[in-house]
Enzyme design. Structure first.
Site, short mmCIF file in Angstrom:
data_model
loop_
_atom_site.label_atom_id
_atom_site.label_comp_id
_atom_site.label_asym_id
_atom_site.label_seq_id
_atom_site.Cartn_x
_atom_site.Cartn_y
_atom_site.Cartn_z
N GLY A 65 45.70 -12.39 -23.07
CA GLY A 65 46.52 -13.43 -23.46
C GLY A 65 45.68 -14.59 -24.04
N SER A 66 46.00 -15.60 -23.67
CA SER A 66 45.14 -16.76 -24.32
C SER A 66 43.56 -17.36 -23.92
CB SER A 66 45.97 -18.18 -24.12
OG SER A 66 47.32 -18.27 -24.92
N THR A 67 43.29 -16.40 -22.94
CA THR A 67 41.92 -16.57 -22.49
C THR A 67 41.03 -16.38 -23.68
OG1 THR A 67 41.85 -14.31 -21.58
CG2 THR A 67 42.55 -16.13 -20.00
#
Length: 597
Positions: free
Chosen positions: A312-314
């Protein structure tokens, strides 16, 4: 060689003139020739006797020297095997960075039978079934009476069990020496150590071989006879590992997650201080490999290094770091975030409507998918692939755990513009949490590529390992700090430790295709202190759900982030990090410490 004539003419004429017999001259010459021949043969014989004497002296000296060495050495009982080749049962210890024993060998015993020497096979079978509940008395009796000369009963037994068998007084029951692997900390570090088992076996010995984890990856080193007395030093800190596992177990239970991962890594070296994957197992009683169902449901599955997830957004940190480093944007560059973003038949949306434009810093703080996608498009797909490869996110992990070789990152063969956009916010590229920790260490430590390792060493990356500039690294760290102070990861903040990081919530893919909307992987990758990072810590929860006021919250800011904060509070003091309390933090710090006492 000129031979002397037997009848020299001068002497014959002289003898005749004097009236002597010439035949006497021939006799004298013959006698002289024989004397010369005898002298030559004697010299040859003496030379041969001298050489033979020298050989005997050297031989006896060698034997005497060898006997002296053997008498001065320690006596060792020879171990014979059926094939004549010795079985090496010894194995080096494994210790943590402080010398605490993680794995060692202990001497136990095996139990076998020679049925022809047994007095009461039926009584022995019944008694053994009582001592070892997993044995069947009838099956044992059949094996004792079917004509076999040798029967294995138990490969290893405890001292108490050995005494009980000994008390039976059955001469046909015999014991053999065994060295077996012991993990004194039980399930702690199970996925790092992996476990060991027996290889080749004989009556008097059995090989101890690694079957998973470090035990298998470093098997040759651990079994090297020249280094058996030299422990293998891991970079793991046992105290930090125990704290990590305790916090993960509590967070997993609180969030109702089916699995959890915790990784603590040194930012400037890549050395792993703690690595936990739950659920786990006891390597002293390692369960069998699953034969059906999802392998990820087995406690043997190492989610930290073997699991491959879309995180995801990592990943937005990587898109921004690359764009900053090549000069495509600055932290204050405005990015078009008007949504939804259409690309062919696909639509990219943000979790909230963030308005038509955000700065690059706000793209990270608010976690805008659209903003990250547009930044990645500005850099280009080819450059994105090269950058991710330089970070190590597209290659097999160089980690001393055997399982990583079977878990390379998953990414599409055709890297389209749509792939470039989705990868920028963590979809379309599946990597392990250890990959993520490695990449965050590289981004945060000033831009030098690190390789994760479980071995204690003094090695550090050099300038040739540079991936991004120090300026870019500092800018990204500032953004990560903003994520914690005013963004999606406020629950990861711990006063006095200057936490920076990024949340990531990814929907889990379904076996039939598509994604499940009610099942997620929640991840928080953090660094501390953000201004000069010493450690990177990654916390990931599989299918978490934080119930607050009746609502189920699955985003990483509500699941992984608070578990990260709890882990930091426990681990930081162990690592020797004291909170740096600023005046504005004093009240909150005192409150936090009081709550956790």
């Amino acid at each position: 060689m000129i031979r002397r004539p037997l009848r020299p003419l001068a002497r014959v004429l002289s003898a005749r003139a004097e009236g002597k017999d010439p035949n006497l001259i021939e006799a004298e010459e013959r006698a002289a020739r024989l004397r010369a021949l005898h002298r030559a043969e004697r010299a040859k014989a003496e030379t041969r006797l001298l050489l033979l004497g020298i050989v005997f002296i050297l031989g006896f000296t060698t034997v005497a020297g060898r006997m002296a060495l053997m008498s001065a050495g320690m006596p060792v009982e020879p171990r014979a095997t059926a094939g004549g080749e010795p079985i090496l049962a010894q194995r080096a210890d494994i210790v943590d960075r402080n010398g605490s024993i993680l794995a060692t060998n202990i001497v136990t015993a095996s139990l076998y039978a020679q049925p022809r020497d047994m007095i009461d096979p039926a009584g022995a079978a019944t008694a053994l079934a009582g001592i070892f509940p997993d044995l069947d008395a009838q099956a044992l009796l059949h094996r004792f009476t079917d004509g076999r000369k040798f029967v294995w009963i138990k490969r290893t037994i405890s001292p108490e069990q050995r005494q009980m068998v000994h008390d039976l007084g059955e001469p046909g029951l015999l014991f053999g020496p065994r060295e077996t692997r012991l993990y004194p900390n039980g399930a702690v570090l199970a996925h790092v150590l992996g476990g060991a088992s027996f290889g080749r076996e004989g009556v008097h010995a059995a090989e101890v071989i690694g079957v998973a984890g470090v035990e298998r990856a470093m098997d040759a080193r651990l079994r090297d006879p020249a280094r058996v007395g030299e422990p293998l030093h891991l970079s793991i800190d046992l105290a930090a590992q125990i704290a990590m596992e305790d916090v993960l177990a509590a967070g997993m239970a609180e969030m109702g997650a089916k699995g959890a991962v915790g990784i603590l890594m040194e930012a400037d070296t890549g050395q792993v201080r703690a690595l936990a994957s739950l659920p786990d197992f006891d390597p002293n009683l390692r369960p069998p490999l699953p034969t059906e169902g999802d392998p990820a449901d087995s406690p043997l599955y190492n989610r930290a290094a073997q699991g491959r997830y879309e995180l995801g957004s990592t990943f937005k940190i990587f898109a921004v770091a690359e764009a900053l480093d090549v000069g495509k944007v600055t932290p204050n560059t405005l990015i078009d975030t008007k949504g939804p973003m259409k690309w062919g038949r696909f639509t990219i949306r943000d979790f909230h409507d963030y308005g038509p434009r955000l700065t690059v810093d706000e793209v990270i703080v608010k976690s805008s998918n659209i903003g990250a996608a547009r930044i990645a498009l500005a850099v280009g797909g080819e450059a994105q692939q090269k950058f991710l490869r330089r970070l190590g996110l597209m290659d097999v992990l160089p980690l001393e755990i055997s399982e990583v070789a079977k878990a390379p990152p998953l990414y599409p063969r055709r890297w389209s513009d749509l792939t470039t956009m989705t990868v920028s916010y963590g979809h379309g590229l599946a990597v392990s949490p250890m990959h993520l920790a490695m990449a965050y260490a590289t981004i945060a430590n000033g831009g030098l590529k690190v390789s994760p390792t479980l071995l204690a060493s003094d090695a550090k990356p050099v300038e040739a390992d540079r991936v991004i500039s120090e300026e870019t690294s500092a800018q990204v760290r500032s953004m990560m700090r903003d994520v914690v102070t005013r963004g999606t990861a406020r629950k990861a903040d711990v006063p006095g430790y200057e936490v920076g990081g990024k949340t990531g919530t990814a929907d889990k893919p379904l076996p039939s295709g598509g994604y499940a909307r009610d099942r997620t992987i929640g991840t928080f990758a953090g660094v501390f202190p953000a201004s000069d990072p010493r450690y990177v810590m990654v916390i990931a929860l599989d299918e978490p759900s934080n119930k607050i006021n009746g609502a189920s919250l699955r985003t990483a800011g509500w699941t992984a982030a608070p578990v990260f904060a709890n882990a930091l509070r426990r681990i930081a003091p162990i690592m020797g990090l004291r909170p740096d309390a600023r005046p504005e933090d004093d009240v909150e710090l005192l409150y936090t410490l009081a709550v956790n006492e």
